[in-house]
Write an enzyme that holds these catalytic residues in place. Structure first.
Site, PDB file in Angstrom:
ATOM      1  N   ARG A  96       0.850  -1.216   0.000  1.00  0.00           N
ATOM      2  CA  ARG A  96       0.000   0.000   0.000  1.00  0.00           C
ATOM      3  C   ARG A  96       0.877   1.255   0.000  1.00  0.00           C
ATOM      4  O   ARG A  96       0.576   2.231  -0.663  1.00  0.00           O
ATOM      5  CB  ARG A  96      -0.903   0.021   1.234  1.00  0.00           C
TER       6      ARG A  96
ATOM      7  N   GLU B   5     -14.567 -14.674   8.503  1.00  0.00           N
ATOM      8  CA  GLU B   5     -14.388 -14.118   7.153  1.00  0.00           C
ATOM      9  C   GLU B   5     -13.969 -15.166   6.139  1.00  0.00           C
ATOM     10  O   GLU B   5     -12.778 -15.465   6.010  1.00  0.00           O
ATOM     11  CB  GLU B   5     -13.339 -12.986   7.168  1.00  0.00           C
TER      12      GLU B   5
ATOM     13  N   LYS C 226     -18.209 -11.895   7.831  1.00  0.00           N
ATOM     14  CA  LYS C 226     -17.597 -10.948   6.890  1.00  0.00           C
ATOM     15  C   LYS C 226     -17.397 -11.641   5.554  1.00  0.00           C
ATOM     16  O   LYS C 226     -16.371 -12.283   5.323  1.00  0.00           O
ATOM     17  CB  LYS C 226     -16.257 -10.445   7.450  1.00  0.00           C
TER      18      LYS C 226
ATOM     19  N   GLY D  36     -12.685  -6.204  -0.991  1.00  0.00           N
ATOM     20  CA  GLY D  36     -12.122  -7.231  -1.867  1.00  0.00           C
ATOM     21  C   GLY D  36     -11.546  -6.787  -3.197  1.00  0.00           C
ATOM     22  O   GLY D  36     -11.422  -7.602  -4.109  1.00  0.00           O
ATOM     23  N   GLY D  37     -11.222  -5.500  -3.341  1.00  0.00           N
ATOM     24  CA  GLY D  37     -10.664  -5.050  -4.617  1.00  0.00           C
ATOM     25  C   GLY D  37     -11.633  -4.239  -5.454  1.00  0.00           C
ATOM     26  O   GLY D  37     -11.280  -3.764  -6.531  1.00  0.00           O
TER      27      GLY D  37
HETATM   28  P1  13P Z   1     -10.694  -5.206   1.866  1.00  0.00           P
HETATM   29  O1  13P Z   1     -11.957  -4.420   2.177  1.00  0.00           O
HETATM   30  O2  13P Z   1      -9.591  -4.364   1.293  1.00  0.00           O
HETATM   31  O3  13P Z   1     -10.989  -6.447   1.084  1.00  0.00           O
HETATM   32  O4  13P Z   1     -10.090  -5.671   3.253  1.00  0.00           O
HETATM   33  C1  13P Z   1     -10.936  -6.167   4.204  1.00  0.00           C
HETATM   34  C2  13P Z   1     -10.237  -7.182   4.998  1.00  0.00           C
HETATM   35  O5  13P Z   1     -10.145  -7.082   6.206  1.00  0.00           O
HETATM   36  C3  13P Z   1      -9.675  -8.336   4.293  1.00  0.00           C
HETATM   37  O6  13P Z   1      -9.329  -9.319   5.209  1.00  0.00           O
END
Ligand code: 13P
Length: 341
Positions: free
Chosen positions: A28, A172, A214, A257-258
């Site tokens: 990043r 998640e 999530k 997620g991108g």
């Molecule tokens: P993103 O919203 O960038 O996908 O990240 C969320 C996250 O915690 C991924 O594990």
């Protein structure tokens, strides 16, 4: 724990995922031309957590092991800074993915060894919820049943340990958007994965009322020639969740997620325009909340105020999406910091 889970999905608020591992944070920072050093990562996280009025739209922040141990320039531990902002501190506890033996191209999430002890330490440092991310690759012959089951089993063992420590587990399972698959295929795989996850959570005696999910939104692969509209995505996502997510789960907090920040917000808004569902439908965005902040900051202290304003603006727009009142025109409207800041 049930109160914490409910507070994390309080109306108009969502979660900021700021739990990038050190290698991910390096990516990043490289994107804005910066080398990743511990002082720079700390300065960036301080900017995020001290943004005035962040607690208006952000219910919780997910920290990384390095981050939960860091302090502000004034010496205040980050979990304490968040608490003062009215934000609940959380912690990523998985150790990332590792190749699944005998299944090329598939991964399983590591981090169960020693987790009980680490959770005890994180709880003593002020963490009230935890996160573990499983990653499912979609492709020719993938995911395999073995991969889905291994990941669901690890998620359930993690969630049970987290509740034992008195924290709320965020579960998640991410079906990646990499690839050329259709929206329909993403829907089928998302349902399959979530079904396996909820079977395992039940088997491992996880209390669903004290957990959050999530998931990914149901999307066509990013290389798919067929694009989908926001309403189509919202409908496919809600239909997939309705098939398998028990009503006892208080909230579903999507990852981005991108997706671009604007796409993620517009789709969350479309999801909340659908008829009422048994769970709160909220966000736990990493990139979709932080991309505009990094763009505004560019590593320069002189840009701190602008970068914090960018975070507040994005968080406010996602807060609006939770109430189904986001409009693309709002992207251009400056958000005044709340008077209480
Ligand atoms: P993103 O919203 O960038 O996908 O990240 C969320 C996250 O915690 C991924 O594990």
């Amino acid at each position: 724990m049930i109160g914490t889970a409910q507070a994390l999905v309080a109306p108009g608020k969502g979660i900021l995922a700021a739990d990038e591992s050190t290698p991910t944070m390096a990516k990043r920072l490289a994107a804005i031309g910066m080398e990743s050093t511990e002082p720079r990562r700390r300065a960036y996280r301080e900017l995020l957590f001290t943004a005035p009025g962040i607690g208006e739209f952000i219910s919780g922040v997910i920290l990384f092991d390095e981050t939960i141990r860091q302090r502000t320039t004034d010496g205040v531990p980050f979990p304490e800074v968040l608490r003062r902002q009215g934000v609940i501190p959380g912690i990523k506890v998985d150790a990332g993915t590792t190749p699944l033996a005998a299944f090329p191209g598939e991964v399983v999430t590591a981090g169960l060894d020693g987790l009980r002890e680490r959770l005890g330490e994180y709880a003593s440092m002020g963490a009230r919820f935890a996160k573990w991310r499983a990653v499912i690759h979609l492709g020719e012959g993938r995911p395999t049943t073995a991969c889905v089951e291994a990941n669901a089993h690890a998620l359930a063992r993690y969630a049970a340990l987290v509740q034992e420590a008195g924290l709320v587990p965020i579960v998640e399972p991410e079906v990646l958007m990499d690839g050329a698959h259709s929206l329909e295929r993403c829907a089928v795989v998302t349902v399959e994965v979530l079904r396996a996850v909820y079977e395992q959570l039940a088997r491992h005696r996880v209390v669903l009322e004290a957990s959050l999910l999530k998931p990914n939104m149901v999307l066509p692969g990013q290389d798919s020639p067929v694009r989908a509209g926001d309403d189509e995505i919202a409908e496919a996502t809600v239909m997939a969740l309705r098939e398998v997510v028990p009503a006892a789960v208080p909230g579903i907090v999507f990852l981005s997620g991108g997706q671009s920040d604007e796409e993620a917000t517009a789709r969350l808004d479309a999801i909340n325009r659908m008829p009422a569902q048994p769970w709160e439908l909220s966000f736990s965005f990493g990139r979709a909340l932080q991309a505009p902040v990094l763009r505004a900051w560019r590593g320069d202290d002189a840009n701190t105020v602008a970068a914090q304003a960018a975070l507040l603006h994005r968080a406010a727009l996602n807060g609006a999406a939770r109430r189904a009142s986001y409009r693309p025109e709002l992207e251009k409207v400056a958000v005044e910091p709340p008077a209480t800041s």
